[in-house]
Scaffold this motif. Structure first.
Motif, short mmCIF file in Angstrom:
data_model
loop_
_atom_site.label_atom_id
_atom_site.label_comp_id
_atom_site.label_asym_id
_atom_site.label_seq_id
_atom_site.Cartn_x
_atom_site.Cartn_y
_atom_site.Cartn_z
N TRP A 44 -0.87 -26.27 -6.57
CA TRP A 44 -1.92 -25.22 -6.74
C TRP A 44 -1.43 -23.96 -6.39
CZ3 TRP A 44 -4.98 -22.00 -4.05
CH2 TRP A 44 -6.47 -21.88 -4.44
N TYR A 45 -1.97 -22.90 -7.41
CA TYR A 45 -1.46 -21.56 -7.01
C TYR A 45 -2.40 -20.50 -7.20
CZ TYR A 45 -1.24 -20.54 -12.16
OH TYR A 45 -1.60 -20.24 -13.37
N ARG A 46 -2.29 -19.56 -6.93
CA ARG A 46 -3.09 -18.34 -7.23
C ARG A 46 -2.45 -16.97 -7.43
NH1 ARG A 46 -6.46 -21.25 -8.74
NH2 ARG A 46 -8.43 -21.33 -8.26
N ASN A 47 -2.65 -16.10 -8.18
CA ASN A 47 -2.19 -14.55 -8.03
C ASN A 47 -2.89 -13.65 -7.66
OD1 ASN A 47 0.29 -15.43 -9.04
ND2 ASN A 47 -0.41 -15.65 -11.13
N LEU A 48 -2.43 -12.84 -6.98
CA LEU A 48 -3.40 -11.81 -6.28
C LEU A 48 -2.83 -10.28 -6.53
CD1 LEU A 48 -3.50 -14.27 -4.15
CD2 LEU A 48 -5.12 -12.66 -3.09
N PHE A 49 -3.58 -9.41 -6.54
CA PHE A 49 -2.95 -7.76 -6.62
C PHE A 49 -3.01 -7.35 -5.26
CE2 PHE A 49 -4.30 -8.67 -11.21
CZ PHE A 49 -2.89 -8.47 -11.71
N PRO A 50 -2.48 -6.44 -4.87
CA PRO A 50 -2.50 -5.90 -3.68
C PRO A 50 -3.84 -5.15 -3.42
CG PRO A 50 -0.42 -5.08 -4.86
CD PRO A 50 -1.17 -5.84 -5.72
N ALA A 51 -4.10 -5.29 -2.01
CA ALA A 51 -5.50 -4.56 -1.69
C ALA A 51 -4.88 -3.68 -0.55
CB ALA A 51 -6.17 -5.91 -0.69
N THR A 52 -5.91 -2.62 -0.60
CA THR A 52 -5.59 -1.43 0.14
C THR A 52 -5.68 -1.84 1.66
OG1 THR A 52 -7.99 -0.74 -0.11
CG2 THR A 52 -6.49 0.33 -1.42
N SER A 100 0.75 -1.13 0.01
CA SER A 100 -0.06 -0.11 -0.01
C SER A 100 0.91 1.15 -0.09
CB SER A 100 -0.95 0.15 1.22
OG SER A 100 -0.13 0.02 2.20
N THR A 101 2.23 1.20 -0.04
CA THR A 101 3.03 2.23 0.15
C THR A 101 3.23 2.78 -1.48
OG1 THR A 101 4.90 1.05 -0.03
CG2 THR A 101 4.10 1.74 2.26
N TYR A 102 2.98 2.05 -2.35
CA TYR A 102 3.22 2.44 -3.72
C TYR A 102 1.98 2.91 -4.37
CZ TYR A 102 7.95 0.61 -2.85
OH TYR A 102 9.00 0.60 -2.37
N ARG A 103 1.54 4.04 -4.83
CA ARG A 103 0.76 4.31 -5.37
C ARG A 103 0.98 5.11 -6.55
NH1 ARG A 103 -0.82 0.40 -4.01
NH2 ARG A 103 -2.44 -0.25 -2.45
N ASP A 104 1.91 5.33 -7.16
CA ASP A 104 2.53 6.34 -8.04
C ASP A 104 2.52 5.57 -9.45
OD1 ASP A 104 4.60 4.67 -7.81
OD2 ASP A 104 5.93 5.93 -7.24
N GLY A 105 2.17 4.28 -9.64
CA GLY A 105 2.11 3.89 -10.98
C GLY A 105 3.26 3.32 -11.44
N LYS A 106 4.70 3.59 -10.78
CA LYS A 106 5.97 3.37 -11.08
C LYS A 106 6.13 1.79 -10.66
CE LYS A 106 7.44 7.81 -11.06
NZ LYS A 106 8.54 9.10 -10.54
N VAL A 107 5.24 1.21 -9.89
CA VAL A 107 5.54 -0.10 -9.37
C VAL A 107 4.25 -0.98 -9.84
CG1 VAL A 107 6.37 -1.60 -7.32
CG2 VAL A 107 6.85 0.90 -7.36
N ILE A 108 4.82 -2.16 -10.23
CA ILE A 108 3.58 -3.00 -10.54
C ILE A 108 3.64 -4.33 -9.51
CG2 ILE A 108 2.69 -4.67 -12.38
CD1 ILE A 108 3.96 -2.76 -14.39
N GLU A 109 2.87 -4.57 -8.69
CA GLU A 109 3.02 -5.30 -7.56
C GLU A 109 2.02 -6.57 -7.70
OE1 GLU A 109 3.63 -2.65 -3.89
OE2 GLU A 109 2.03 -1.96 -5.44
N SER A 110 2.27 -7.53 -7.36
CA SER A 110 1.51 -9.03 -7.11
C SER A 110 1.85 -9.82 -6.12
CB SER A 110 1.17 -9.56 -8.49
OG SER A 110 2.36 -10.24 -8.75
N TYR A 111 1.04 -10.69 -5.80
CA TYR A 111 1.20 -11.90 -4.79
C TYR A 111 1.04 -13.21 -5.38
CZ TYR A 111 1.25 -8.42 -0.99
OH TYR A 111 1.47 -7.32 -0.29
N HIS A 112 1.96 -14.00 -5.20
CA HIS A 112 1.99 -15.33 -5.85
C HIS A 112 1.87 -16.37 -4.83
CE1 HIS A 112 2.63 -18.79 -8.77
NE2 HIS A 112 3.60 -19.14 -8.14
#
Lengths: 276, 221
Positions: free
Chosen positions: A151-159, A124-136
């Protein structure tokens, strides 16, 4: 830290005599040698197909990188020429996701839907569009000698910084040990050569699974006043004698907290059998 | 098959996890008396457990350690060489134990030498058994992380030196002079206390692979 070096031209790698990283480190040396006798890094491999050289740097107080700092890779060729290459560490923080559910080593009686929850405030510290984040999120099942992907899942950061994945019962097998990995990944659009990954993991079991890692309680009547950890490979070949390897415990500091030594011993034996 | 004893490191004079001379002298608390013998008892329990599971277990042990745990490993091997098949020990808290009892007329006591080993352990130094043990010792030449003990510091410096890049070649020479050709010493040039252990992992793993490949079934009995 994983360091991958891609050589564009054929023969470049073969002509390298030494590779080092220099810059400002936390407390110690100002140069890390990557290859040769003085190497401080673990050589992971050379892929001649992609011409990619890989090293793993063990970061500690001597070799702590600093966020925003520029470091220089220096290649010394066998003909004596030096070629420097600068790179920037975008984010040197080592902040791992915190898995809050299930508990480590939790035992489930049978295959069932299992909710895994974790927190990780960094995204949540990055919100300037310069960082593409995800969770694996990755689930592995222990096999005879290692862990295999299940088994796997990918998620995007949540506020909220709170994350949840439900492992379906159908992905689980009875009488098994599982390991879940949560890996945070960050790509930096203005520094594409730097790629941050931090991973944490925990284990749980399903059914009647007997862990090969055991804590044996102290038994003064048997001649010892302290517990000990053992690990045995159930599937070792019984046609040959097996050796017991002793891994004595050492901690950096003394302590009056015996749990500190228990935790250190478990870490010692796990890292021991992982290595061998 | 791995075993890690949970011997604590209490804030007392004895450096318990290093199996130093003060540790071998301990009578209080009673739980800390002769942790080397306690380890042997643990091994016997584990051995029985493995045998109940159908494994044939070699009589002699492997040890692997770095820094203080290496000091434990090499000192245990000097006290109980007949129980050790092979050990790898990095750094060994600065100065490795030597197979000598005197140096220029001075007694070289444990854990620098073996002069008082019998008084401390009730066991005579068995160099013949020690010659049968496969050993890999290593250190970083820039490692300046020493465990200082006034009881033997000056003599250690006199015999071996005060810097890793001279301590280990000198130690190697003393091992050779005493017929301990089974002990391999490697110095990692330029590495310090933090960087030596990870750099040595491939060599340590290879050492044990080699030790396994040459260890015969004779070690069972």
């Amino acid at each position: 830290m994983l360091l991958e070096i891609h050589f564009e031209e054929e023969g470049e790698y073969e002509s390298i005599e030494s590779i080092s990283v220099s810059g400002e480190f936390g407390h110690g040396d100002e140069e890390i040698v990557l290859n040769g006798e003085r190497s401080s890094a673990e050589f992971l491999g050379w892929d001649s197909g992609t011409r990619t050289l890989s090293y793993f740097l063990f970061l500690d107080n001597d070799y702590e990188f600093e966020t925003g700092s520029t470091y220089t890779l220096t290649f010394l060729a066998t003909n004596g020429t030096e070629q420097p290459y600068d790179f920037v560490i975008e984010d040197a923080r080592r902040d791992y996701p915190n898995i809050t559910e299930p508990e480590a080593e939790e035992q489930f009686a049978a295959p069932q839907d299992i909710v895994v929850r974790w927190t990780h405030p960094i995204a949540s510290t990055y919100r300037d569009g310069k960082v593409i984040e995800s969770y694996h999120f990755l689930l592995e099942r222990e096999t005879d000698s290692n862990f295999e992907w299940v088994w796997y899942r990918n998620l995007f950061p949540a506020t909220s910084n709170n994350y949840e994945v439900t492992i379906p019962a159908t992905a689980l097998t009875d009488d098994s040990k599982y390991r879940v990995h949560v890996e945070y990944r960050a790509h930096y659009t203005e520094n594409t050569e730097y790629f941050k990954k931090v991973r944490t993991w925990m284990d749980f079991t399903v059914g009647d699974y007997q862990d090969s890692l055991q804590l044996n309680e102290a038994d003064p009547e048997a001649g010892y006043h302290f517990p000990f950890f053992t690990y045995f490979n159930e599937t070792a070949n019984t046609n040959w004698p097996v050796y017991i390897m002793v891994l004595p415990l050492i901690t950096g500091e003394p302590s009056e907290d015996f749990n500190f030594f228990l935790r250190s011993a478990e870490q010692t034996i796990r890292s021991g059998y992982d290595r061998f | 098959m791995f075993l890690c004893p949970v011997f604590p490191r209490p804030p007392i004079e004895a450096y318990v996890p290093c199996l130093d001379h003060e540790t071998l002298k301990l009578t209080d608390p009673p739980e800390l008396i002769r942790i080397d013998l306690q380890l042997i008892a643990m091994v016997n329990v584990f051995r029985n457990h493995l045998e109940e599971k159908g494994f044939e277990v070699a009589k002699r042990l492997f040890f692997e350690g770095y820094s203080g745990s290496a000091a434990f490993s090499i000192r245990f091997a000097f006290i109980h060489p007949e129980l050790v098949e092979a050990f790898s020990a990095g750094h060994c808290a600065g100065w490795p134990i030597l197979p000598i009892s005197d140096y220029e007329g001075k007694a070289v006591n444990y854990p620098l030498g073996i002069s008082d080993l019998f008084e401390l352990t009730g066991k005579a130094f068995n160099i013949e058994a020690l010659r049968e043990v496969k050993a890999f010792l290593y250190a970083g030449s820039a490692d300046d992380n020493f465990h200082f003990d006034d009881d033997y510091l000056n003599l250690a410096i006199e015999i071996l030196g005060s810097e890793a890049n001279v301590i280990w070649p000198n130690a190697s020479q003393i091992y050779q002079e005493n017929g301990l050709n089974n002990i391999t010493v490697r110095l990692y040039e330029g590495l310090n206390h933090s960087t030596t252990a990870p750099a040595a992992i491939p060599d340590v793993v290879q050492f044990f692979r080699d030790a396994l490949s040459v260890s015969s079934r004779n070690s069972l009995f």
